[in-house]
Design an enzyme around this catalytic site. Structure first.
Site, PDB file in Angstrom:
ATOM      1  N   SER A 121       7.580 -14.397  -0.621  1.00 55.18           N
ATOM      2  CA  SER A 121       7.811 -14.386   0.826  1.00 55.18           C
ATOM      3  C   SER A 121       6.647 -15.003   1.600  1.00 55.18           C
ATOM      4  O   SER A 121       6.346 -16.178   1.443  1.00 55.18           O
ATOM      5  CB  SER A 121       8.093 -12.951   1.271  1.00 55.18           C
ATOM      6  N   ASP A 152      13.407 -15.498   4.932  1.00 51.30           N
ATOM      7  CA  ASP A 152      14.157 -14.308   5.354  1.00 51.30           C
ATOM      8  C   ASP A 152      13.699 -13.782   6.714  1.00 51.30           C
ATOM      9  O   ASP A 152      14.243 -12.805   7.218  1.00 51.30           O
ATOM     10  CB  ASP A 152      14.112 -13.205   4.296  1.00 51.30           C
TER      11      ASP A 152
END
Length: 437
Positions: free
Chosen positions: A101, A238
């Protein structure tokens, strides 16, 4: 208690325990054995981000899965929410993503999605950890494929939610990550005039001085180039942070407020990090507000518990449950722009419609998160900090689920920075004591 799975899968520095190729191979075997209990002929979709270690870990995980008779479909570089969507749309047994991430390139991670497109539940991760302790002889020869339609299918899904962006000048910070190809394509197809930044991954530059955790450069570009807004994504796509035309950060709390009003929501789920101003503004309009623990999996749990459909975090993770099962930066950007069209005005107008209380967030690197959090003196320090604010603010101290840090957050109309720094020093001192023992 889980040893390897945190709030967002398995994370760590690539090449060091636990993220060695040997461990990831075993993880693939254990996960494959688990998926065999769910389906006779499991199919797992496998994607990755742009880190230099992603190819190695992808190969190890795929080998472990295939040794248990699992069919592995490679999706290539694709945002994490794209894997969640395709896992559900294609009725696969599971999806898996190699990514860390927003973390620096040295780190990497592995997360799994179930057939509904949601992250695996705690019980499933605990069972995979139990299976890690066992030997798993080869149970068949799994096959492998390259699913070349993955990006197109995900793009079509996103375009179905896109408003007409003709005439809008948008700056995209792709963080040299998983959105670097699909992001510009998406906004160009929606009609926007796109300027793409940080879109040349080299394996080591993901998130470096850019992306949702470092939107300062994008903020400068938006102002200097006269853009209407900027969108900063993280390494796996995300989450997203918005920059208004004045260069200001329009973060997750602003998005939740705008979307709740535009889409007629009955309430919103935030987290313990959500600004008090959001809670007050929503309640003034008769809308419910609930706080979950930090992490999109906990936001999703609270959404299901309350029956609400909109939730998220200040960091830019936002879940539109009517449209997706997980936080999706690209989808969040599209739906937020759709909300603006419905209500009128631009990001700058809505930034001013929700004046946030001053909030200071400090990350304190520690040697042992659990030991520091369990120290009763930390609780005393938090109570002292709250007393100093006199009921006119909030204090939150929590361990990160993905990094070796404790996050100190103080929110108040006055004294926020001073109280936060004092509390961070107490945390640092407790960590040094714990390390010396």
């Amino acid at each position: 208690m889980r040893r390897y799975f945190g709030t967002d899968g398995v994370r760590g520095e690539a090449g060091k325990p636990p993220l060695t190729p040997e461990f990831v191979l075993k993880l693939g075997q254990a996960a494959g054995a688990y998926f065999r209990t769910q389906e006779k002929r499991p199919v797992v979709l496998l994607a990755k981000d742009t880190r230099e270690s992603s190819d190695l870990l992808e190969a190890a995980l795929a080998a472990g899965l295939m040794s248990q008779g699992v069919r592995v479909e490679h999706l290539g570089v694709l945002p994490t929410p794209g894997v969640a969507h395709l896992t559900k749309a294609l009725k696969a047994t599971a999806g898996a993503v190699i990514s860390a991430s927003h973390n620096p390139y040295q780190d990497n991670g592995i997360k799994f999605f179930g057939p509904t497109g949601e992250k695996l539940p705690d019980e499933a991760e605990e069972e995979i950890e139990r299976l890690l302790l066992e030997d798993h002889p080869t149970r068949g020869i799994g096959t492998v494929g390259d699913f070349r339609e993955a990006e197109r299918m995900y793009l079509d899904f996103l375009l179905a939610h896109a408003p007409d962006l003709t005439g809008l000048k948008v700056g995209l910070d792709l963080a040299h990550g998983a959105t670097y190809r699909i992001g510009p394509k998406l906004f160009q197809k929606a009609g926007a005039e796109v300027m793409a930044f940080f879109n040349t991954p080299d394996g080591r530059n993901i998130n470096r001085g850019c992306g949702s955790t470092h939107p300062e450069a994008l903020s400068r570009f938006v102002v200097e180039l006269g853009l209407d807004l900027g969108l900063a994504f993280d390494g796996d796509g995300d989450r997203v942070q918005f920059i208004d035309r004045k260069g200001r950060l329009f973060h997750g709390d602003h998005v939740l407020y705008l979307a709740a009003l535009a889409f007629g929501e009955k309430g919103v789920v935030g987290t313990v990090m959500s600004n008090m101003a959001l809670e007050v503004a929503l309640k003034e309009r008769g809308l419910a507000f609930h706080r979950a623990a930090v992490g999109d999996r906990y936001v999703l749990e609270k959404l299901k518990e309350t029956g609400l459909a909109l939730g998220g975090e200040p960091s830019g993770h936002v879940i539109f449950l009517r449209h997706h099962t997980t936080g999706d930066g690209l989808l969040t950007a599209l739906l937020t722009l759709k909300a603006l069209k419905a209500l009128g005005g631009d990001l700058a107008d809505w930034y001013e419609a929700l004046p946030l209380y001053p909030q200071v967030l400090l990350n304190v690197r520690v040697s042992d998160k659990a030991k520091v959090m369990a120290d009763p003196r930390l609780g005393e320090a938090v109570r002292e900090a709250e007393a100093r604010l006199g009921g006119r603010g909030r204090v939150n101290v929590r361990p990160s689920g993905t990094e070796p840090v404790i996050r100190v957050m103080v929110e108040a109309e006055e004294w926020a920075e001073e109280v936060a720094r004092e509390l961070a020093e107490r945390v640092r001192a407790l960590s040094q004591e714990a390390q010396a023992v």
